[in-house]
Design an enzyme around this catalytic site. Structure first.
Site, mmCIF file in Angstrom:
data_model
loop_
_atom_site.group_PDB
_atom_site.id
_atom_site.type_symbol
_atom_site.label_atom_id
_atom_site.label_comp_id
_atom_site.label_asym_id
_atom_site.label_seq_id
_atom_site.Cartn_x
_atom_site.Cartn_y
_atom_site.Cartn_z
ATOM 1 N N THR A 196 -5.682 -1.440 6.918
ATOM 2 C CA THR A 196 -5.706 -2.896 7.036
ATOM 3 C C THR A 196 -7.064 -3.372 7.519
ATOM 4 O OG1 THR A 196 -4.814 -2.699 9.290
ATOM 5 C CG2 THR A 196 -3.230 -3.047 7.509
ATOM 6 N N LYS A 219 0.830 -1.210 0.000
ATOM 7 C CA LYS A 219 0.000 0.000 0.000
ATOM 8 C C LYS A 219 0.869 1.266 0.000
ATOM 9 C CE LYS A 219 -2.306 -1.432 3.633
ATOM 10 N NZ LYS A 219 -1.846 -2.851 3.692
ATOM 11 N N THR A 220 1.891 1.288 0.842
ATOM 12 C CA THR A 220 2.785 2.454 0.867
ATOM 13 C C THR A 220 3.527 2.592 -0.454
ATOM 14 O OG1 THR A 220 3.087 2.215 3.263
ATOM 15 C CG2 THR A 220 4.700 3.542 2.085
ATOM 16 N N ASP A 228 -1.429 6.682 6.200
ATOM 17 C CA ASP A 228 -1.358 5.262 6.514
ATOM 18 C C ASP A 228 -2.245 4.958 7.719
ATOM 19 O OD1 ASP A 228 -0.439 2.669 6.116
ATOM 20 O OD2 ASP A 228 1.231 2.911 7.515
#
Length: 353
Positions: A169, A75-76, A120
């Site tokens: 998540t 994702k990052t 995030d």
């Protein structure tokens, strides 16, 4: 805050605070920089590519992007790729760091037109900050409240068009109004062994390691479908190969190295096996509450729930029931034990806490 077109290094240190300095350098060196370099996630890659190309062609900022999926799937990395493809600065922060509306207002006040703001663990933002983010994402403005009580004054702050990339998540924890403001949602899936094999070979090439095809596949097969774990295991096998072998990572070397680090053929590590052993040997297969299980293996409840349990459930070794966790017949066999008859699995090891 120092910015460039690729990454805000200071902010990245905040996001990856759980990694050592060597870990961060290692991860950064292996990150793909474009969608073409990204292995796997074909559907998400194609969808993102279309969206970004269309936005660039129109000369406008793209829609906000929400990326969801388990840890370690990229994702990052995708957020960094989005900024790179747009030739835009990337600002990085995290949900736990935004606990007050003022924290978010301070970040937004420094956003320039076309910037990409990566948040995030966005589901861990405070509710007041979430409500401020709604307005910023939709109307590109926020109202900053100055003062308290009857004398408080709301000062409107105009924000130039920018793109939020949120990563989570646990997408189910995001409130509906926040999810609705993302124009694109990408669900990242676990990687197949062949995809992880390509990632291991790519990483080995960047690190100038000598990895045979079978050696790379041995590492990939034990990486739990996760690129971050594949790269971590590659580094550990590299150490073993340099110290106890001739530097070449063959299938035999990879097998011996991963056995030393207690990673078995399916990718189970010490914690995974401790959980299964506690369930089967200590509690007769369950059901047993997760808090009780955590005490039995000497770990925190969150560690068992977030690190071991998802993988064991995915393998079909663990079942979550209303009464607690239960080891399946496959788990017994993996430990070399004979599973009891179904009608004997009646032990009540505690509530489903």
């Amino acid at each position: 805050m120092s910015m460039d077109n690729d990454i805000d290094l200071e902010a990245l240190r905040t996001v990856t605070a759980d990694l050592t300095a060597d870990d961060r350098a290692y991860e950064a060196a292996l990150r793909p920089r474009t969608l073409d370099e990204l292995v796997g996630q074909e559907r998400v890659r194609e969808q993102l590519s279309l969206m970004l190309e269309a936005a660039v062609a129109r000369g406008r900022t793209p829609d906000h992007v929400l990326l969801s999926g388990p840890p370690g799937l990229g994702k990052t990395t995708i957020a960094m790729i989005i900024a790179h493809q747009l030739s835009a600065p990337l600002r990085i922060t995290s949900g736990p760091a935004i606990q007050h509306a003022g924290d978010l207002a301070a970040i937004l006040s420094g956003v320039n037109e076309g910037d990409v703001l990566f948040i995030d663990e966005i589901h861990r933002m405070s509710r007041p900050a979430e409500e401020l983010l709604y307005m910023a994402m939709e109307d590109f403005r926020v109202d900053v409240v100055v003062g308290k009580g009857p004398g408080a004054t709301a000062i409107p702050l105009e924000i130039p068009p920018f793109t939020v990339v949120g990563a989570t998540t646990r997408a189910g924890l995001l409130p509906g109004p926040l999810r609705d403001r993302f124009g694109f949602t990408g669900q990242l899936d676990y990687y197949a062994t062949d995809e992880l094999h390509r990632i291991v070979q790519r990483s080995a090439g960047l690190l100038e390691l000598d990895v045979t095809d079978d050696g790379g596949r041995e590492i990939a097969s034990r990486s739990r479908g996760t690129p971050r774990i594949a790269n971590r295991l590659l580094r550990r096998v590299r150490d073993f190969a340099e110290v106890r072998a001739d530097g070449v990572i063959s299938e035999e070397v990879a097998h011996d190295a991963l056995a030393l680090y207690e990673v078995d053929d399916l990718g189970l590590d010490r914690l995974d096996r401790a959980v299964l052993s506690a369930l089967c040997d200590g509690f007769g297969g369950g059901p047993v509450g997760v808090a009780t299980l955590a005490v039995a293996v000497g770990e925190e409840r969150e560690t068992v729930e977030e690190l071991a349990e998802p993988f064991l459930v995915r393998l079909g070794f663990l079942a979550r029931t209303p009464r607690g966790r239960v080891a399946t017949a496959a788990a017994w066999r993996h430990l070399g034990l004979t599973p009891p008859a179904a009608d004997q699995l009646t032990f009540d090891g505690g509530t489903a806490d």
